[in-house]
Design a protein around this motif. Structure first.
Motif, short mmCIF file in Angstrom:
data_model
loop_
_atom_site.label_atom_id
_atom_site.label_comp_id
_atom_site.label_asym_id
_atom_site.label_seq_id
_atom_site.Cartn_x
_atom_site.Cartn_y
_atom_site.Cartn_z
N ASP A 235 -2.67 7.12 -63.85
CA ASP A 235 -3.26 6.66 -62.30
C ASP A 235 -2.32 5.97 -61.72
O ASP A 235 -1.59 4.77 -62.17
CB ASP A 235 -4.61 5.89 -62.64
N ILE A 236 -1.80 5.93 -60.43
CA ILE A 236 -0.72 5.35 -59.61
C ILE A 236 -0.98 4.02 -59.45
O ILE A 236 0.01 2.99 -59.58
CB ILE A 236 -0.39 6.27 -58.23
N HIS A 237 -2.24 3.60 -59.44
CA HIS A 237 -2.43 2.18 -59.25
C HIS A 237 -2.24 1.36 -60.46
O HIS A 237 -1.68 0.31 -60.60
CB HIS A 237 -4.09 1.88 -58.82
N ALA A 238 -2.68 1.78 -61.84
CA ALA A 238 -2.63 1.43 -63.09
C ALA A 238 -0.91 1.36 -63.40
O ALA A 238 -0.50 0.46 -63.66
CB ALA A 238 -3.09 2.41 -64.09
N PHE A 239 -0.26 2.20 -62.99
CA PHE A 239 1.21 2.38 -63.16
C PHE A 239 2.10 1.05 -62.24
O PHE A 239 2.62 0.45 -62.87
CB PHE A 239 1.76 3.70 -62.69
N THR A 240 1.49 0.99 -61.08
CA THR A 240 2.07 0.15 -60.14
C THR A 240 1.69 -1.27 -60.68
O THR A 240 2.63 -1.91 -60.49
CB THR A 240 1.55 0.20 -58.68
N ALA A 241 0.72 -1.66 -61.33
CA ALA A 241 0.39 -2.75 -61.84
C ALA A 241 1.06 -3.21 -62.75
O ALA A 241 1.90 -4.14 -63.04
CB ALA A 241 -1.21 -2.96 -62.13
N GLU A 242 1.45 -2.12 -63.55
CA GLU A 242 2.28 -2.35 -64.96
C GLU A 242 3.87 -2.86 -64.51
O GLU A 242 4.54 -3.52 -64.96
CB GLU A 242 2.28 -1.54 -65.94
N LEU A 243 4.20 -1.95 -63.50
CA LEU A 243 5.55 -2.06 -63.08
C LEU A 243 5.61 -3.16 -62.47
O LEU A 243 6.80 -3.98 -62.34
CB LEU A 243 5.86 -1.02 -61.92
N GLN A 244 4.82 -3.79 -61.49
CA GLN A 244 4.83 -5.03 -60.80
C GLN A 244 5.02 -6.14 -61.99
O GLN A 244 5.69 -7.14 -61.88
CB GLN A 244 3.51 -5.21 -60.05
N ALA A 245 4.01 -6.06 -63.22
CA ALA A 245 4.19 -7.12 -64.03
C ALA A 245 5.46 -7.27 -64.55
O ALA A 245 6.03 -8.07 -65.04
CB ALA A 245 3.11 -6.82 -65.24
N LEU A 246 6.21 -6.02 -65.05
CA LEU A 246 7.49 -5.76 -65.67
C LEU A 246 8.67 -6.50 -64.58
O LEU A 246 9.38 -7.36 -65.24
CB LEU A 246 7.84 -4.31 -65.83
N CYS A 247 8.34 -6.10 -63.30
CA CYS A 247 9.34 -6.75 -62.38
C CYS A 247 9.30 -8.23 -62.36
O CYS A 247 10.18 -9.01 -62.11
CB CYS A 247 9.14 -6.05 -60.96
N MET A 248 7.86 -9.01 -62.20
CA MET A 248 7.86 -10.10 -62.30
C MET A 248 8.16 -10.83 -63.33
O MET A 248 9.07 -11.91 -63.35
CB MET A 248 6.39 -10.71 -62.09
N ASP A 249 8.26 -10.17 -64.58
CA ASP A 249 8.75 -10.91 -65.74
C ASP A 249 10.30 -10.70 -65.77
O ASP A 249 11.01 -11.80 -65.88
CB ASP A 249 8.26 -9.74 -66.79
N LEU A 250 10.93 -9.54 -65.18
CA LEU A 250 12.50 -9.64 -65.11
C LEU A 250 12.84 -10.79 -64.06
O LEU A 250 13.90 -11.39 -64.43
CB LEU A 250 13.02 -8.37 -64.63
N ALA A 251 12.20 -11.05 -63.08
CA ALA A 251 12.53 -11.89 -61.84
C ALA A 251 12.30 -13.27 -62.37
O ALA A 251 13.17 -14.24 -62.03
CB ALA A 251 11.57 -11.67 -60.82
N PHE A 252 11.27 -13.54 -63.32
CA PHE A 252 11.34 -14.80 -63.80
C PHE A 252 12.47 -15.20 -64.64
O PHE A 252 12.74 -16.37 -64.70
CB PHE A 252 9.93 -15.20 -64.69
N GLN A 253 12.79 -14.31 -65.25
CA GLN A 253 13.97 -14.19 -66.23
C GLN A 253 15.34 -14.69 -65.34
O GLN A 253 16.22 -15.35 -66.05
CB GLN A 253 14.17 -13.05 -66.98
N LEU A 254 15.27 -14.02 -64.59
CA LEU A 254 16.82 -14.14 -63.59
C LEU A 254 16.64 -15.61 -63.09
O LEU A 254 17.55 -16.04 -63.13
CB LEU A 254 16.73 -13.16 -62.23
N GLN A 255 15.27 -16.04 -62.52
CA GLN A 255 15.30 -17.31 -62.08
C GLN A 255 15.75 -18.33 -63.01
O GLN A 255 16.47 -19.27 -62.77
CB GLN A 255 13.91 -17.64 -61.61
#
Lengths: 383, 383
Positions: A235-255
């Motif tokens: 489901d595209i919404h489920a995929f987008t939610a996981e992708l967002q979580a992964l991107c946030m994870d990487l963004a916090f690591q960059l910060q």
């Protein structure tokens, strides 16, 4: 496992001598299919590096077979010779893997205005292709870092499908500190259009909200590759939610690994009239050197916060704004409340909360403090 | 001689205990006439300090008898109690001099969000009034400084008339570093409308082009007072030219004393399509921490200049831009030219010249480098 966590990908990361340190500086990630769908977002800087100009053409049809990334040189403002080098990099990948150069994305990071050494680069690409393996993700993640102190990777699990990713730099798409390069892979079965939509939704509230030093790179690129190897169409919404979580994870690591930073500042702008207003207010704070230097000095100088947001066009009354720092209400209705000495700024994370009392929208911006080490890293070393 | 260089003015500057150092912190400048014409320009920050809110009302009729200035506290975001303090300051001046409080401008500079101590301030104003003298200009100039290392004054001579001025801070009107306060006096016979026109023309190309750290103050104010004591009504163009020269003189002094700076950077943007474009391009460079840190490190990193200007909306082709640093052409048509090692960055002044090849307009922006000392001064001390 980084970019080889999802099925259908191989990767490699090796040293080829572009970095004087001798550390790994060339990464290759290959999509072994069955699908070769992809999406990417790029720096919004008008001054674009040669690999950005190239990759924007490659991604146009939504098909990508491989991505090659080098540290040790940005290949930006290097003229037609530089563009030819980018082209030759894609050709070298195509030749080594028996694929079309037109399906190969290229990313570069390092000093602007310097030619890359083709004598090292082109044989290096052949060596990287020979080193490809199904567990090469961590090596690739290590090969793309520059001033980062460690590689950044993240993974997420869906229902029968996976996402994995790697990142370098400490920045955002618009603008960014140093260059941010991100490669995310998934074995989900999704079209290029679905990937593009999900990637834009995810980056908008993650990498785009990271503003460490207000300086936009010429080389930022975030790429999402899908192999379809799981055979599952999520489901595209489920995929987008996981992708967002992964991107946030990487963004916090960059910060958390931003150059020279001693504080991670989370700016939460609340009760704004619109999300755009909240982002504008958050960015104005994230770019205020005086406030950021005060945080470095463990000084809860909320006056500098209000002075910063007064420069925006956002809808609010400066004399109806509340400011909380690490939970202490230092300012109510634009006037002093609790003494700022009550704010404990010794932890690395500072939560700065603003109530604009102008509506129901909000946004969170991530930034860092301005430190001696930031100045040192950016004055003593060329990048 | 500062603000008492022109005839028709008295001034004083004394310590009243607002600064913990015990240094002078209260200045008073009085126009003894016969005219009491005036003009002023203010910060464009929406977050305005109480003295700005007060002074904008006072200047509305173009008549000003006196200006009182304190360091040791900005009186900004201090609520109705703070506004009342500003009002009481004007009342105290009015009482001491037998003039209307409605003709008294007020300026404050220092930490935001802290109430001024009325017990020290109001008796202090009476003491300053008692200390007024026709050669008190230098004392006044010394009393308004905060992190400045020395007072800034300048004078110009017209044909039978004079201009003198004092300044503190290192910044600009929009935006500014720390607070910039400037008081300029003249014995020329000019109307408030003429003064306003001349002052706006002069500040537009002087203080408005000084962008040391991109942070706009809540308290910036530039005031021009005319006594008419020379009896001479100068040609308005001749007056404006001298006023511009005096403002440029003070602006350069502010740049040269900017907090922690080790380089004065003069950014000359040439062959722009419009003056607005040239200013936008110059400011984008002046606010780029990466470039400014490189200059501190004596690194002629022109790539960071092009990355900075690529974020603007100005009309130019990034691949048709030339960059010269201290006369060395390091970039031609967006590509490398002379090796950047040829640029000698050991002198304090760096002349950065850009040819945009987009038209015939230009502008010059003044800024400073980003140094360890800047971070230190703005993290270790509250202001």
């Amino acid at each position: 496992m980084s970019t080889t966590y999802a099925k259908g990908f191989t990767a490699a990361g090796i040293p080829i001598g572009l970095k004087s340190s001798g550390n790994a500086d060339l990464a290759l990630v290959v999509n072994t299919g069955p699908l070769q769908n992809a999406a990417a977002v790029f720096t919004s800087n008008r001054a674009k590096a040669n690999p950005i100009i190239w990759s924007q053409q490659v991604i146009a049809d939504g098909t990508v077979s491989a991505i090659v990334l080098n540290s040790g040189g940005a290949n930006c403002f290097t003229g037609s010779e530089g563009f030819q080098t980018t082209h030759l990099m894609a050709e070298a990948v195509g030749e080594a893997l028996g694929i079309s150069a037109g399906d190969v994305l290229v990313c570069s990071t390092g000093l602007i205005g310097m030619q890359l050494d083709r004598e090292k680069l082109l044989p290096g690409i052949a060596a990287a292709a020979a080193a490809l393996s199904a567990d090469g993700g961590p090596d690739a993640a290590a090969a793309i870092i520059t001033t980062d102190t460690h590689p950044k990777t993240a993974t997420r699990d869906g229902d029968g499908w996976k996402i994995g990713g790697m990142a370098k730099g400490a920045g955002m798409l618009a603008p960014g500190l140093a260059t941010m390069l991100v490669v995310i892979t998934t074995d989900a079965d999704l079209t290029s259009e679905q990937l593009d939509e999900a990637l834009r939704a995810a980056t908008r509230i993650s990498f785009d909200r990271l503003d460490s030093d207000g300086c936009m790179s010429t080389n930022d690129q975030v790429t999402l590759l899908a192999s379809g190897a799981s055979g599952v169409s999520p489901d595209i919404h489920a995929f987008t939610a996981e992708l967002q979580a992964l991107c946030m994870d990487l963004a916090f690591q960059l910060q958390q690994d931003a150059e020279g930073a001693s504080h991670d500042i989370v700016i939460e702008v609340m009760s704004a009239a619109t999300e755009e207003d909240a982002v504008e207010v958050g960015r104005a704070i994230a770019r205020n050197n005086l406030f950021k230097a005060a945080v470095f000095g463990n000084d809860a100088n909320w006056g500098r916060v209000l002075a910063a947001i007064g420069t925006t066009q956002a809808a609010f009354d400066p004399y109806d704004v509340d400011v909380l720092m690490n939970g202490v209400r230092v300012c109510t209705k634009g006037g002093p409340d609790r003494p700022r000495e009550e704010v404990d700024l010794t932890p690395r994370q500072l939560l700065l909360q603003l109530e604009l009392h102008a509506g129901n929208a909000g946004a969170t911006i991530l930034t860092n403090d301005l430190t001696h080490d930031y100045v040192h890293e950016n004055s003593a070393y060329s990048s």
